[in-house]
Write an enzyme that holds these catalytic residues in place. Structure first.
Site, PDB file in Angstrom:
ATOM      1  CE  LYS A  22       0.223   0.103   9.353  1.00 46.19           C
ATOM      2  NZ  LYS A  22       0.830   0.248   8.024  1.00 46.19           N
ATOM      3  CG  ASN A  23      -2.190  -1.264   6.299  1.00 45.18           C
ATOM      4  OD1 ASN A  23      -1.539  -0.308   6.717  1.00 45.18           O
ATOM      5  ND2 ASN A  23      -1.707  -2.493   6.277  1.00 45.18           N
ATOM      6  NE  ARG A  92       7.508   1.811   0.218  1.00 41.48           N
ATOM      7  CZ  ARG A  92       6.386   1.671  -0.467  1.00 41.48           C
ATOM      8  NH1 ARG A  92       5.250   1.534   0.160  1.00 41.48           N
ATOM      9  NH2 ARG A  92       6.371   1.700  -1.778  1.00 41.48           N
ATOM     10  CB  CYS A 116      10.900   0.129   4.573  1.00 45.22           C
ATOM     11  SG  CYS A 116       9.849  -1.251   4.187  1.00 45.22           S
ATOM     12  NE  ARG A 121       6.705  -1.641   1.232  1.00 43.13           N
ATOM     13  CZ  ARG A 121       5.944  -1.380   2.292  1.00 43.13           C
ATOM     14  NH1 ARG A 121       6.495  -1.098   3.429  1.00 43.13           N
ATOM     15  NH2 ARG A 121       4.645  -1.351   2.178  1.00 43.13           N
ATOM     16  N   PRO A 122       9.368  -0.796  -4.703  1.00 42.38           N
ATOM     17  CG  PRO A 122       9.505  -2.138  -6.583  1.00 42.38           C
ATOM     18  CD  PRO A 122       9.651  -2.177  -5.091  1.00 42.38           C
ATOM     19  CG  ASP A 124       7.581  -1.449 -10.743  1.00 44.46           C
ATOM     20  OD1 ASP A 124       7.482  -1.446  -9.500  1.00 44.46           O
ATOM     21  OD2 ASP A 124       7.526  -2.490 -11.411  1.00 44.46           O
ATOM     22  CG  ASP A 305       0.833  -6.591   6.722  1.00 45.14           C
ATOM     23  OD1 ASP A 305      -0.032  -5.750   6.449  1.00 45.14           O
ATOM     24  OD2 ASP A 305       1.908  -6.675   6.105  1.00 45.14           O
ATOM     25  CB  ILE A 327       3.905 -10.360   0.036  1.00 48.33           C
ATOM     26  CG1 ILE A 327       2.738 -11.360  -0.002  1.00 48.33           C
ATOM     27  CG2 ILE A 327       3.469  -8.960  -0.360  1.00 48.33           C
ATOM     28  CD1 ILE A 327       2.084 -11.521  -1.373  1.00 48.33           C
ATOM     29  NE  ARG A 397       5.865   3.509  10.339  1.00 49.44           N
ATOM     30  CZ  ARG A 397       6.406   3.516   9.126  1.00 49.44           C
ATOM     31  NH1 ARG A 397       7.671   3.170   8.962  1.00 49.44           N
ATOM     32  NH2 ARG A 397       5.703   3.853   8.075  1.00 49.44           N
TER      33      ARG A 397
HETATM   34  C1  EPZ Z   1       0.221  -2.514   1.644  1.00 48.57           C
HETATM   35  O1  EPZ Z   1       1.540  -2.147   1.225  1.00 48.57           O
HETATM   36  C2  EPZ Z   1       0.237  -2.436   3.168  1.00 48.57           C
HETATM   37  N1  EPZ Z   1       0.525  -1.071   3.590  1.00 48.57           N
HETATM   38  C3  EPZ Z   1       1.289  -3.398   3.722  1.00 48.57           C
HETATM   39  O2  EPZ Z   1       1.216  -3.336   5.150  1.00 48.57           O
HETATM   40  C4  EPZ Z   1       0.947  -4.813   3.261  1.00 48.57           C
HETATM   41  O3  EPZ Z   1       1.945  -5.705   3.725  1.00 48.57           O
HETATM   42  C5  EPZ Z   1       0.892  -4.844   1.729  1.00 48.57           C
HETATM   43  O4  EPZ Z   1      -0.072  -3.871   1.259  1.00 48.57           O
HETATM   44  C6  EPZ Z   1       0.495  -6.221   1.196  1.00 48.57           C
HETATM   45  O5  EPZ Z   1      -0.750  -6.573   1.699  1.00 48.57           O
HETATM   46  C7  EPZ Z   1      -0.478  -0.148   3.581  1.00 48.57           C
HETATM   47  O6  EPZ Z   1      -1.589  -0.435   3.195  1.00 48.57           O
HETATM   48  C8  EPZ Z   1      -0.136   1.220   4.091  1.00 48.57           C
HETATM   49  P1  EPZ Z   1       1.863  -3.860  -2.406  1.00 48.57           P
HETATM   50  P2  EPZ Z   1       1.848  -1.864  -0.345  1.00 48.57           P
HETATM   51  O7  EPZ Z   1       1.923  -2.706  -3.318  1.00 48.57           O
HETATM   52  O8  EPZ Z   1       0.707  -1.164  -0.949  1.00 48.57           O
HETATM   53  C9  EPZ Z   1       5.729  -5.061  -4.863  1.00 48.57           C
HETATM   54  C10 EPZ Z   1       2.029  -3.149   7.339  1.00 48.57           C
HETATM   55  O9  EPZ Z   1       2.790  -3.862   8.008  1.00 48.57           O
HETATM   56  N2  EPZ Z   1       5.425  -3.876  -5.671  1.00 48.57           N
HETATM   57  O10 EPZ Z   1       0.723  -4.813  -2.505  1.00 48.57           O
HETATM   58  O11 EPZ Z   1       3.191  -1.243  -0.431  1.00 48.57           O
HETATM   59  C11 EPZ Z   1       6.202  -4.666  -3.465  1.00 48.57           C
HETATM   60  O12 EPZ Z   1       7.595  -4.375  -3.475  1.00 48.57           O
HETATM   61  C12 EPZ Z   1       2.363  -2.866   5.883  1.00 48.57           C
HETATM   62  O13 EPZ Z   1       0.967  -2.618   7.756  1.00 48.57           O
HETATM   63  C13 EPZ Z   1       6.187  -3.630  -6.815  1.00 48.57           C
HETATM   64  O14 EPZ Z   1       7.086  -4.391  -7.168  1.00 48.57           O
HETATM   65  O15 EPZ Z   1       1.912  -3.371  -0.873  1.00 48.57           O
HETATM   66  C14 EPZ Z   1       5.879  -5.877  -2.640  1.00 48.57           C
HETATM   67  O16 EPZ Z   1       6.917  -6.816  -2.782  1.00 48.57           O
HETATM   68  C15 EPZ Z   1       3.669  -3.512   5.444  1.00 48.57           C
HETATM   69  N3  EPZ Z   1       5.928  -2.519  -7.545  1.00 48.57           N
HETATM   70  C16 EPZ Z   1       4.590  -6.410  -3.287  1.00 48.57           C
HETATM   71  O17 EPZ Z   1       4.547  -5.815  -4.607  1.00 48.57           O
HETATM   72  C17 EPZ Z   1       4.937  -1.632  -7.192  1.00 48.57           C
HETATM   73  O18 EPZ Z   1       4.736  -0.631  -7.917  1.00 48.57           O
HETATM   74  C18 EPZ Z   1       3.329  -6.032  -2.529  1.00 48.57           C
HETATM   75  O19 EPZ Z   1       3.266  -4.628  -2.496  1.00 48.57           O
HETATM   76  C19 EPZ Z   1       4.179  -1.903  -6.037  1.00 48.57           C
HETATM   77  C20 EPZ Z   1       4.430  -3.028  -5.289  1.00 48.57           C
END
Ligand code: EPZ
Length: 416
Positions: A22-23, A92, A116, A121-122, A124, A305, A327, A397
């Site tokens: 998926k990812n 998202r 969510c 999940r900002p 920024d 995950d 995370i 999902r």
């Molecule tokens: C990806 O989410 C995956 N989703 C997530 O899988 C996975 O848990 C995550 O990476 C970490 O490995 C997809 O690939 C579709 P991040 P993503 O940006 O990209 C913070 C699942 O169950 N953050 O690495 O959203 C954020 O809030 C899903 O399949 C900011 O603060 O992950 C989080 O606490 C869940 N600002 C942390 O970083 C930002 O601009 C990790 O987020 C971006 C992220």
């Protein structure tokens, strides 16, 4: 009914094939927007999030067709740069389209994807990186407009190795003017998959698999035929199912190279793993010992995950354990429902304190999000009696057909 019914207590045995990731496929589908032609994506998982990405691509003017697990995306004619608020907030990962739309059209109008249940999940870091590439972002109400007549290559270091932000930079940089050097990039295997797809389309990327990516902008990308790699989190989930229920299973086409952190935990708990070129085998012949401490980290640490499915395993292991979630800020949602089944788990801030119990009892529980729902399936397989898991749609999902796959492995499980 939107539920899953499980009669627990069976040892698992047998083999099943692991679906496409998926990812990995979500950002790759977004990347097809950068190609003025037709891409063929094989081994695409038939899951809700992929169908939603398909709808978003079609909203933008792409033509998308399925044949079995092969998706064809024709992005020759893209005629819109707006995504409706409802579309974006429903999933998202629609934020992946931001970088691709900027690379293709130079403009994107979309709503903030919003948080969510597992966290705020900002975005920024995404916006910081894109501003560094010359993108102007203006906000109005819940929508924002990102505009860059000419995306500029840049040198930047991410404040946190965000997977999504890394993917958006890649999608914006491959057709930008000049070179982008991205430091502190995420190293998850899904980034490698995206880099592989883009390179096959003619992008100039070096450092794949490392935290320093160098992307030299090219004039255009060409059509690609691509096969999605197996889903490491689905494979890991099925391994935790065997850890909880006991037995011996084999996962065909499972990405053994991406699960070292889980394998380490299995061995420390008393299970055994075998790997060959066809996939991964696991043997759980007795009650597992608990892991004193497990913390989630960015790759190649233990993946967030798999934290909830692992919690279901540790709820039944012998001894006490602590899980530290680093995370996401709210990823212990499943604790309450595991407690209803008899688990002894307390949480304080980002730590869960688990005392292993001899058995769990089946009952009616509710999935609140994807991986917590998967954890309830894992617990239900080991629990005595019947477990009914409501809100199956959360699990669908990310899992193409978790009931089919677990039935292959000897589970008494069906949709309700
Ligand atoms: C990806 O989410 C995956 N989703 C997530 O899988 C996975 O848990 C995550 O990476 C970490 O490995 C997809 O690939 C579709 P991040 P993503 O940006 O990209 C913070 C699942 O169950 N953050 O690495 O959203 C954020 O809030 C899903 O399949 C900011 O603060 O992950 C989080 O606490 C869940 N600002 C942390 O970083 C930002 O601009 C990790 O987020 C971006 C992220």
């Amino acid at each position: 009914m939107d539920s899953i019914h499980i009669y627990g207590g069976n040892l698992l045995k047998g083999e099943t094939r692991v679906q496409g990731s998926k990812n990995a496929v979500l950002p790759i589908l977004a990347a097809t927007l950068l190609i003025r032609g037709t891409c063929v994506i094989k081994n695409c998982p038939r899951i809700a999030d992929v169908y939603h990405m398909q709808n978003l691509l079609q909203e933008l003017g792409c033509m998308v067709h399925w044949a079995g697990s092969t998706v064809t995306v024709d992005a020759a004619q893209v005629n819109d740069n707006r995504m409706s608020g409802e579309s974006v907030t429903r999933m998202r990962s629609s934020i992946m389209l931001l970088g691709a739309m900027l690379g293709r059209m130079g403009e994107a109008v979309m709503s903030y994807p919003g948080g969510c249940v597992i966290g705020k999940r900002p975005i920024d870091i995404h916006l910081l990186a894109l501003r560094n590439m010359g993108v102007e972002i203006t906000e109005e109400d819940q929508m924002f407009t990102a505009r860059a007549l000419h995306l500029q290559g840049t040198q930047l270091s991410l404040p946190f190795p965000s997977v999504g932000a890394t993917e958006n930079v890649l999608l914006a940089a491959v057709l930008a003017e000049g070179t982008t050097v991205l430091e502190n990039a995420a190293k998850e295997p899904e980034i490698e998959a995206l880099c592989g797809f883009l390179a096959m389309a003619g992008a100039d990327i070096s450092g794949t698999g490392s935290s320093r990516l160098v992307i030299r902008g090219v004039k255009e990308l060409h059509e690609v035929k691509y096969t999605v790699p197996a889903d490491r989190i689905v494979a890991g989930t099925y391994l935790t199912a065997a850890m909880a229920a006991g037995g011996s299973i084999f996962l065909e086409q499972a990405p053994a190279g991406h699960l070292a952190a889980l394998f380490k935990a299995v061995k420390e708990m008393g299970g055994s793993i075998t790997i060959n070129k066809e996939g991964i085998g696991i043997d759980i012949l007795h009650r597992l010992k608990s892991l004193p401490y497990l913390k989630t980290e960015v790759y190649d640490g233990f993946p967030t995950d798999l934290q909830s499915p692992m919690m279901a395993v540790m709820a039944l292991a012998e001894g006490q354990s602590v899980i530290e979630e680093n995370i996401f800020e709210n990823r212990f949602r499943v604790v309450g429902d595991l407690g209803k089944m008899g688990a002894d788990i307390e949480t304080v801030k980002n730590k869960a304190y688990i005392r292993g119990v001899e058995k769990l009892s089946g009952c009616t529980v509710e999935a609140e999000e994807l991986r917590g729902g998967a954890a309830l399936v894992v617990a239900g397989l080991a629990a005595e009696g019947r477990t009914v898991i409501k809100n199956r749609h959360f699990i669908e999902r990310g899992y193409e057909n978790i009931c089919r796959d677990l039935r292959d492995l000897g589970a008494d499980i069906s949709i309700g």
